[in-house]
Scaffold this motif. Structure first.
Motif: not given
Length: 67
Positions: A37-48
């Protein structure tokens, strides 16, 4: 004297058995196809987080402005 021959024969048999076991496992055909199973990409956004030295510097600047 017997123990030397016995231990050598025992080691040889263990090595030969291990080689046969690994060889037969490598030559086995897979029983069924594995579904993947190929899952969709996950984009992680956040500030350091701000480094501690800049936080301390900001605190001193805020103290200077308050006084």
């Amino acid at each position: 004297m017997f123990d030397r021959f016995f231990s050598a024969a025992l080691v040889f048999c263990v090595l030969a058995g291990g080689t046969l076991a690994i060889g037969t496992a490598m030559l086995e055909q897979p029983a069924a196809e594995v579904l993947a199973v190929q899952l969709p990409r996950v984009e992680v956004t956040g500030k350091r987080p701000v480094p501690a030295d800049k936080v301390a510097h900001a605190d001193h600047a805020a103290d200077a402005q308050v006084q």
